[in-house]
Design an enzyme around this catalytic site. Structure first.
Site, PDB file in Angstrom:
ATOM      1  N   HIS A  59       9.188   3.105   1.495  1.00 10.41           N
ATOM      2  CA  HIS A  59      10.390   3.791   1.022  1.00 10.41           C
ATOM      3  C   HIS A  59      10.098   5.289   1.118  1.00 10.41           C
ATOM      4  CE1 HIS A  59      10.778  -0.117  -1.386  1.00 10.41           C
ATOM      5  NE2 HIS A  59      11.633  -0.182  -0.383  1.00 10.41           N
ATOM      6  N   GLU A  62       9.221   7.837  -1.890  1.00 11.62           N
ATOM      7  CA  GLU A  62       8.155   7.527  -2.845  1.00 11.62           C
ATOM      8  C   GLU A  62       6.914   8.334  -2.453  1.00 11.62           C
ATOM      9  OE1 GLU A  62       9.781   3.036  -3.819  1.00 11.62           O
ATOM     10  OE2 GLU A  62       7.942   3.251  -2.691  1.00 11.62           O
ATOM     11  N   HIS A 151       3.617   2.220  -3.972  1.00  9.27           N
ATOM     12  CA  HIS A 151       5.017   2.579  -4.188  1.00  9.27           C
ATOM     13  C   HIS A 151       5.165   3.384  -5.467  1.00  9.27           C
ATOM     14  CE1 HIS A 151       6.970  -0.236  -1.225  1.00  9.27           C
ATOM     15  NE2 HIS A 151       5.761  -0.766  -1.294  1.00  9.27           N
ATOM     16  N   GLU A 215       3.069  -0.350  -8.112  1.00 11.99           N
ATOM     17  CA  GLU A 215       4.142   0.541  -8.566  1.00 11.99           C
ATOM     18  C   GLU A 215       3.508   1.588  -9.470  1.00 11.99           C
ATOM     19  OE1 GLU A 215       7.149   0.593  -7.554  1.00 11.99           O
ATOM     20  OE2 GLU A 215       7.424  -1.361  -6.577  1.00 11.99           O
TER      21      GLU A 215
END
Length: 332
Positions: A59, A62, A151, A215
């Site tokens: 992404h 990020e 991420h 994450e």
């Protein structure tokens, strides 16, 4: 410092390097493979037998993980960090990175395990290229394989840094890997119960690497990540790069483990998620709460004890996951 150590600069500029292979003063080999893809090979006599895939930027907005990989690669290229492992650095979605957006046409991290073959556009092509780069990298027999896909989330989280551990039929989760995640600052791990379509799910299920989606806080633009503390993760990665997978403490006490209770799938444009737009990951859901509704009277009522929500997103395309209901794991 070697110019190939500036992979991020090359990628953001959309430039292909003139020299595709360079050697550090110590003989470490840097090999540019494709846009956003660079392989690092240690001296054969110093190789500890680990193949480490580090990916970020699937992404494009990020940025904290992208900047972390940039620091590691620059340290290797300058000679400050001497690797004893093979490393593949992958910056997943260069065009979205250049635009500062999550994706351009479609989410690359929903296009793995063959899903890209049924899609079109450059992001589907990129997913196929990333699968091939990973397959080539993990093609050597007799070596340990590890993949961290880094991420940051589109929303805040009550557990700021957490990991997703993919599923492969008949495969046991590794206590040693969980311990390393805890040491890296990861506060919780979601143990998944079916094969997924993300990059880490693909490398775990099809390439037999230990693989994790990490994450690491909330997404911010380049240069604005002072609030994202990745110091513990960076220390663990530097140690892995410098020494390989040494020893193995298997006491991961303090790490919270969760399992998937249910996925919330959006079936139509009439889908409604009854949560505030800014609700955080791992928010508790009381029993009896009406979480979501969709066509044909379908409803998601919370029945589980200790239920929490992660990745709530009512804006996903029809047929995709709009949230995951998780509960504490009883055991590993």
């Amino acid at each position: 410092m070697l110019s190939l150590g500036k992979l991020l600069d090359l990628t953001l500029a959309g430039r292909e390097p003139t020299e595709k292979i360079q050697l550090t003063a110590a003989g470490v080999r840097l090999h540019w493979l494709a846009e956003g893809a660079l392989e690092v090979s240690p001296l054969k006599a110093e190789d500890a037998g680990l193949d480490l895939l580090l990916s970020a930027g699937l992404h494009g907005n990020e940025t904290a993980p992208i900047e972390l990989l940039d620091r590691l690669l620059q340290a290797i290229a300058s000679g400050e960090l001497r690797p004893r492992v093979r490393i593949l650095f992958l910056l997943g979605n260069p065009e979205a990175m250049r635009r500062g957006e999550r994706y351009v046409e479609q989410d690359i991290n929903r296009l793995f395990s063959g899903r890209h073959e049924a899609a079109s556009g450059f992001e589907a092509l990129r997913a196929g290229e990333l699968e091939q780069l990973a397959a080539n990298f993990f093609s050597l027999a007799g070596r340990e394989r590890l993949h961290y896909d880094l991420h940051t989330a589109i929303r805040g989280s009550q557990i700021e840094q957490f990991a997703l551990y993919p599923y492969r039929d008949g495969c046991q989760h590794s206590a040693r890997q969980l311990t390393r995640l805890r040491d890296a600052g990861i506060g919780a791990v979601l143990l998944q119960n079916k094969t997924g379509i993300t990059f880490s799910s693909h490398t775990y299920a099809h390439l037999h690497a230990e693989a994790f989606t990490l994450e690491l806080g909330k997404a911010r633009p380049f240069g604005e990540n002072q609030g994202v503390n990745l110091s513990r993760l960076e220390a663990v990665l530097r140690d892995l790069i410098a020494h390989g997978c040494t020893g193995g403490d298997e006491d991961f006490s303090g790490l919270q483990l969760f399992v998937v209770a249910r996925e919330v799938i959006k079936h139509s444009d009439g889908f409604q998620l009854h949560l505030a737009p800014d609700v955080e990951n791992f928010t508790a859901l009381p029993k009896g709460f009406l979480l979501a509704e969709d066509i044909a009277g379908s409803r998601w009522l919370i029945e589980e004890e200790g239920a929490r929500i992660i990745f709530p997103n009512p804006k996903v395309k029809n047929g995709l996951r709009a949230g995951i209901i998780v509960v504490p794991a009883v055991s590993l």
